[in-house]
Enzyme design. Structure first.
Site, PDB file in Angstrom:
ATOM      1  N   ASP A 186      -6.273  -0.015   5.383  1.00 42.52           N
ATOM      2  CA  ASP A 186      -5.667   1.316   5.281  1.00 42.52           C
ATOM      3  C   ASP A 186      -6.461   2.293   6.144  1.00 42.52           C
ATOM      4  O   ASP A 186      -5.899   3.043   6.951  1.00 42.52           O
ATOM      5  CB  ASP A 186      -5.679   1.760   3.815  1.00 42.52           C
ATOM      6  CG  ASP A 186      -5.051   3.126   3.623  1.00 42.52           C
ATOM      7  OD1 ASP A 186      -3.994   3.371   4.234  1.00 42.52           O
ATOM      8  OD2 ASP A 186      -5.620   3.946   2.879  1.00 42.52           O
ATOM      9  N   TYR A 209      -6.126  -2.180  -4.399  1.00 41.87           N
ATOM     10  CA  TYR A 209      -4.878  -1.471  -4.683  1.00 41.87           C
ATOM     11  C   TYR A 209      -4.197  -2.007  -5.946  1.00 41.87           C
ATOM     12  O   TYR A 209      -3.438  -1.288  -6.577  1.00 41.87           O
ATOM     13  CB  TYR A 209      -3.899  -1.612  -3.512  1.00 41.87           C
ATOM     14  CG  TYR A 209      -4.069  -0.580  -2.426  1.00 41.87           C
ATOM     15  CD1 TYR A 209      -5.271  -0.455  -1.740  1.00 41.87           C
ATOM     16  CD2 TYR A 209      -3.024   0.265  -2.080  1.00 41.87           C
ATOM     17  CE1 TYR A 209      -5.407   0.481  -0.727  1.00 41.87           C
ATOM     18  CE2 TYR A 209      -3.153   1.204  -1.070  1.00 41.87           C
ATOM     19  CZ  TYR A 209      -4.349   1.309  -0.407  1.00 41.87           C
ATOM     20  OH  TYR A 209      -4.481   2.247   0.590  1.00 41.87           O
ATOM     21  N   ASP A 214     -17.885  -1.205   8.078  1.00 43.66           N
ATOM     22  CA  ASP A 214     -18.462   0.058   8.562  1.00 43.66           C
ATOM     23  C   ASP A 214     -18.749  -0.032  10.063  1.00 43.66           C
ATOM     24  O   ASP A 214     -18.477   0.898  10.825  1.00 43.66           O
ATOM     25  CB  ASP A 214     -19.723   0.437   7.770  1.00 43.66           C
ATOM     26  CG  ASP A 214     -20.759  -0.679   7.711  1.00 43.66           C
ATOM     27  OD1 ASP A 214     -20.414  -1.850   8.004  1.00 43.66           O
ATOM     28  OD2 ASP A 214     -21.928  -0.397   7.374  1.00 43.66           O
TER      29      ASP A 214
END
Ligand code: IPM
Ligand code: MG
Length: 379
Positions: free
Chosen positions: A260, A152, A236
Site C-alpha cells: 500500500d 489488513y 524501509d
C-alpha cells in the site's frame, strides 16, 4: 503476464460491473464508458455493462457501503471496474460500514490476492515528477502487492478497554505459506514476461511473517522460477531506494501494508497519482479465467470532485489493464494506451500534471481528446 485469461473470441459476451463510487469516481468512470462504447462501435466488441453503488454512495442509499446484491453481481461478472470510495461526508460512520470496508470486502470475497500496480513514466511527463527528470525518465516498474492477507485482515484485531482506563488497539500481521506462494507466483510470472528480475520486499529483520515471506519466496524461485533473478530487500530500504534510484527495480513483490505504502510512493515518481492504474486478480479457474477488479490507485479526491478537473487517465489505463488481463484484447489495450500517450505528447494536461507551456484541460476535454486520438489511431 501470460495466461491470466482465457476469453478471446470476438463473439464472447463480456460482462463488466462498473462501480463508480464516490468523489471523482463517477466523473472518471464516465470517460471509461465512452471508450467502451467506442470499442463496441469500431471494434465490434460486445460488453454487457452493469452498474452499481459502492462506498459512500451506497451508504447514502442503502445504509451499507456494499449491498449483498451488488456483492453477488460482482461475483457473477467477468470483471469489475471500480472508481474510488470514501470522503469526509462518511468520516463519522461506524468503522465496520465505512466506505473503505466495501473495497476490502470486494477484494476478500472475490479472492483478489494479487494487486498489480505498474508505475510507468510517460515520456511527456518526466518533468511532472517532483524528482529530477533523469532519475525518473523511462521508469517502468511493477509492484505486485498481496491484497487479501496480512495486517489488513489478520485476527485478532480491535480496540479494547484497559483496567487503567486506557485502551488497546490491536492488528495482526499474519501470512501462510500458500498466501505467500500464490502471490509470489504471479510476481515471478510478471517478472519472467519482462526483464526477468524480481525484488521481494519485507522486514525479515524484525518480523517472523517477513522471515517466512523471504524463505517461501526463495524456495518457490528454486523450485519453479530458476530463470528469474531474485533479490530481497527490507521495506524501509526499498522506500529509500525508490526515491534514490527507482530504475534499479523491475518487479517488486510485497505484502499488503508495505505494498500500500510503496505503491503510493512509486505512483508519485510518475508525476501524479492520477496516472496510475491497477489490476487485482484472483486464482485462475480450470479454464484459466481469473476473477478481477480494476481500479485507479488514486482515491476519491473529494476536494476536487464534481468540478470536471480530475485526471481520467488512471481510470482509462485501468480499463486497458482489463482489456489485457481479463479479455486478452491486447491490440485494443495498445490502442488505448497509444491514444493516451499521443494526447500527452500533444501537450494536453489536467491540473494535476500541468507543466509550463502545456494546455490545461478539464476531465471532459481530456476524454474528448483521447477519443479523437483513438479515432486517429484506428483510421
Ligand atoms: C489502496 C487504498 C486502500 C488500501 C484504502 C482505500 C482502503 O489506499 O487501494 O491503496 O489501503 O488498500
Ligand atoms: Mg493505498
Amino acid at each position: 503476464m501470460a495466461k491470466t485469461t482465457g476469453k478471446e473470441a470476438m463473439t464472447t459476451e463480456r460482462t463488466v460491473l462498473i462501480l463508480p463510487g464516490d468523489g471523482i469516481g463517477p466523473e472518471v468512470c464516465r470517460q471509461v464508458r465512452r471508450v467502451i462504447d467506442w470499442l463496441g462501435r469500431t471494434q465490434g466488441l460486445v460488453f454487457k455493462l452493469e452498474d452499481g453503488l459502492v462506498g459512500g454512495a451506497s451508504i447514502d442509499q442503502h445504509g451499507v457501503p456494499l449491498t449483498e446484491e451488488t456483492m453477488q453481481r460482482a461475483l457473477a461478472v467477468d470483471a469489475v471496474l471500480l472508481g474510488a470510495v470514501g470522503g469526509p461526508k462518511w468520516d463519522d460512520v461506524d468503522f465496520d460500514i465505512r466506505p473503505e470496508a466495501a473495497l476490502l470486502r470486494l477484494r476478500s470475497e472475490l479472492g483478489l490476492f494479487a494487486n498489480i500496480r505498474p508505475a510507468k513514466v510517460f515520456p511527456a511527463l518526466a518533468d511532472a515528477s517532483t524528482l529530477k527528470p533523469d532519475v525518473v525518465a523511462g521508469l517502468d516498474i511493477v509492484i505486485v502487492r498481496e491484497l487479501t492477507g496480512g495486517i489488513y485482515f489478520g485476527e485478532p484485531r480491535g480496540i479494547s478497554e484497559l483496567p487503567d482506563g486506557g485502551r488497546r488497539g490491536v492488528n495482526t500481521q499474519v501470512y501462510t505459506t500458500d498466501e505467500i506462494r500464490r502471490v509470489a507466483a504471479i510476481a515471478f510470472e510478471t517478472a519472467a514476461a519482462r526483464s526477468g528480475r524480481l525484488c521481494s520486499v519485507e522486514k525479515a529483520n524484525v518480523m517472523e511473517s517477513g522471515r517466512l515471506w523471504r524463505e517461501e519466496v526463495t524456495r518457490l524461485q528454486a523450485e519453479s522460477y530458476p530463470s528469474v533473478e531474485l533479490t530481497h530487500m527490507y521495506a524501509d530500504n526499498c522506500a529509500m531506494q525508490l526515491v534514490r534510484n527507482p530504475k534499479q527495480f523491475d518487479v517488486i513483490v510485497t505484502d499488503n501494508l508495505f505494498g500500500d505504502m510503496l505503491s503510493d510512493e512509486a505512483a508519485m515518481l510518475t508525476g501524479s497519482l492520477g496516472m496510475l492504474p491497477s489490476a487485482s486478480l484472483g486464482e485462475a479457474d480450470r479454464a484459466g479465467h481469473r476473477r478481477a477488479m480494476y481500479e485507479p490507485v488514486h482515491g476519491s479526491a473529494p476536494d476536487i470532485a464534481g468540478r470536471d478537473i480530475a485526471n481520467p487517465i488512471a481510470m482509462l489505463l485501468s480499463l486497458a489493464m482489463m482489456l489485457r488481463h481479463s479479455f486478452a484484447l491486447h491490440d485494443q489495450a495498445d490502442l488505448l494506451e497509444g491514444a493516451i500517450d499521443n494526447v500527452l505528447s500533444g501537450g494536453m494536461r489536467t491540473q494535476d500534471i500541468m507543466g509550463p507551456g502545456m494546455a490545461r484541460v478539464s476531465t471532459g476535454v481530456m476524454g474528448d481528446s483521447i477519443m479523437r486520438a483513438l479515432d486517429k489511431l484506428n483510421a
